[in-house]
Each structure stands twice: as C-alpha cells, then as structure tokens.
Scaffold this active site. Sequence first.
Site, mmCIF file in Angstrom:
data_model
loop_
_atom_site.group_PDB
_atom_site.id
_atom_site.type_symbol
_atom_site.label_atom_id
_atom_site.label_comp_id
_atom_site.label_asym_id
_atom_site.label_seq_id
_atom_site.Cartn_x
_atom_site.Cartn_y
_atom_site.Cartn_z
ATOM 1 C CE LYS A 173 -1.927 2.833 2.925
ATOM 2 N NZ LYS A 173 -2.156 3.872 2.101
ATOM 3 C CB CYS A 282 11.329 9.866 10.548
ATOM 4 S SG CYS A 282 12.213 8.605 9.736
ATOM 5 C CD GLU A 381 8.460 13.358 12.740
ATOM 6 O OE1 GLU A 381 9.305 13.028 12.117
ATOM 7 O OE2 GLU A 381 7.081 12.871 13.057
#
Length: 384
Positions: A173, A282, A381
């Site tokens: 996906k 990240c 973040e």
Amino acid sequence: MNTGSYIDGKWFHPKSERLVRNINPADLNDVIAEFPAATSQDAHRAIEVAQTAFKNWKRTPGPERGRVLWRAADIARQRADEIARTLTREEGKILKEAKGEVLKGISLLEFYAGEGYRMHGKTLPSEARDTFTYTVRRPLGVVGLIAPWNFPWAIPVWKSAPALVAGNTVIFKPAELTPATAALLAEIYEQAGLPPGVFNMVVGSGSVVGEAIVNSPTIRAVSFTGSNEIGGALYVKAAQRGAKVTCEMGGKNAVIVMADADLDKAAVAIHGGAFGSTGQRCTATSRVIVNPAIKEALTERLVNAAKKIKIGSGLDETVDMGPAVDEKQWKTDLDYIRIGQEEGARLLLGGNKPEHLDKGYFVEPTIFDNVAPGMRVFKEEVFG
C-alpha cells in the site's frame, strides 16, 4: 502512465466513488493523475491472489528469486531518470535528492538479489546420539507493506526486495500522495519477470486498505513507515492476532554541538539535516543544542547558510529546496511557525510563504532561537 491498482499482474481501476488526485505540490495546476481509490474488497482480493501465488513462489529457489531482483535493478538503472523526474514531480523534492533516492533503491535491489544465495540455516550440536539438529529458513507467507510519501521509491524497495527474495508474496500500500512512483516499481517488477500475484499494489486510504491489511488473518507480517500515532495503533492490532510487525515512525532529532566543535563542519551538517528533503524526514535535524560559548557564532553560520537556499520546483536543477508535499503539510508547517512565535521563541529567519511562489506549497527556510524545552516546537515533530 499506469494508474489505479495492480493485482494478479493486471492494472485496473477500482469501482469506487472516491478519487485519488495526484497533484504536483510545486505547481498546483499540474495534475499528474486522477483515478478511483481501492476499496476493502479490492484489498481482500489482492490478499487472496497473493496467498494463491505464494504456493509456487515459496518453492522457487532462492537464487532464482534473486535473479528477478537483479533484473529489476538493471531495468531501474535504465529508467533512473524517468523515476527521479516522476518522484520530483509528485513528491516535490529536488531532482538531485530524487536521483540519490533512486540510486539507493537500485543498490538495495542489488544487495537483496545476492541474498537469494544466502538463505542460511544452522547446524547445531545435539546432546542425543544419532541425532542431526539443524534449522531451515522459510518464508512467512503473505506480507503487508505500508509505505509513506516522503521516500516513495527507496522505502518501497527496501521493504519489498527482502520480502520477495525470502519467498514471501506482497500486498503493497503506497501513500496516496505518491502513486505514480509506486506504479513504476510495480512495472519494473513485472518487466523483471516477477510472476502474477507475487507483488500486488493497492492504492487507497489507510482507513480502508491499511485496515484490511492489518486485520486480515492471512497477512503474516506487516511493515509500516509513518506517524507514531498510526504506527502505534497498527502495531497493537496486528500483534494481537500474532502477526510480526515492524514500525519505523517519527523522530525529533537533536544535534549537540560542543565547545570544541569545528563550527563550519557543524553548520554544514545541520543545514543538510534540517533543510534536505524540505525537512520531510523522520531523521531530519529539527533541534540544535549548543554550548553557550559558541552559540552566537554557530547561529550566524546557520542563518547565513539558510538565507542562500533557493526554493522552487525541484525540476529546476538550480533549486536547493522544494515545497511541502501537500496542503495539509504546508498548513502544518505554517501552524507550527505561528505556535513557536506565540510560545515566545524568537524568529530569526523565514516563517512565511514566498510571495513569488504562489502556485505551490512553499515555506521559507525558518530558524527559531530561544526555544525552551517545554515548547511544542521543541517537543513535537513538524516534518517540515
């Protein structure tokens, strides 16, 4: 360009009223693709097909599976410029970064091709006479791979290549924001000779396709890259039914600069870590913790370097930084700039949408000073 989902070696458009609309974030007038999103029924069909294909794929010798990946690496190298330009056009990162990502994916394909010869088990000493003790490595079965938009070529490769060479079949996906790059990977695997049903791509939302993957008892392992919130929930659901789960999630990464550091080198490293890929990683550098004795000198270097960043469409090879990936991320970036100011941090540079780049989701390179550990911009973040 192929669009839609790829199941059992065939491209098709699902029977769905919800559309996946793929837009160039540097030029909102540039619509790359538009097609129906996959449904849960499509995901379940892909899982059934993969389960059927697994019976033959697991019996394929490891070296033969590896040769498929090696051919995929060769094809990807021939199509490297096409992949990089497609990636830049739909995700926004500059062409130099996109080309680097494509080369990383090709290296991964080559490495895992060699793993086809290294499916080693172990022989172990037995405490019983006339007994031979050994282990054999076997594939798990059907695995679900859920990839993010920020590395739409490299991450799908480093998830799918080891799964395939080990003899598993794949339900992939991709992120709905980057289906074109994902489609190129499916094309390349097909051209490399991967049998129908071994690699299936289902393009749809996480709440539909992702849920089908996580909850299916047929899926033996799930690999997820994305946010902490979604990854944590996914881990609980899949682990409860005994599936193997690996998650790569968010980060709030700090660089610590000591008093004896080479400030020129430190500034270059921080600059690349913070503004590379528009900060949409990240692993991005988002905090700098610096000895007070050198703070002013380092800050001056960082601000001067950021002032020189040229922003614009990544297809322009003179540009240093591209746009945010979509409107949602763009608004998130601007919201955190506002939050930082409201919390009392001092804005040294940036903070606005450039007026001359009104056709895309651009934000100026931004630096805050006097950031306290309790502030949201210090703890959360941003991904920009």
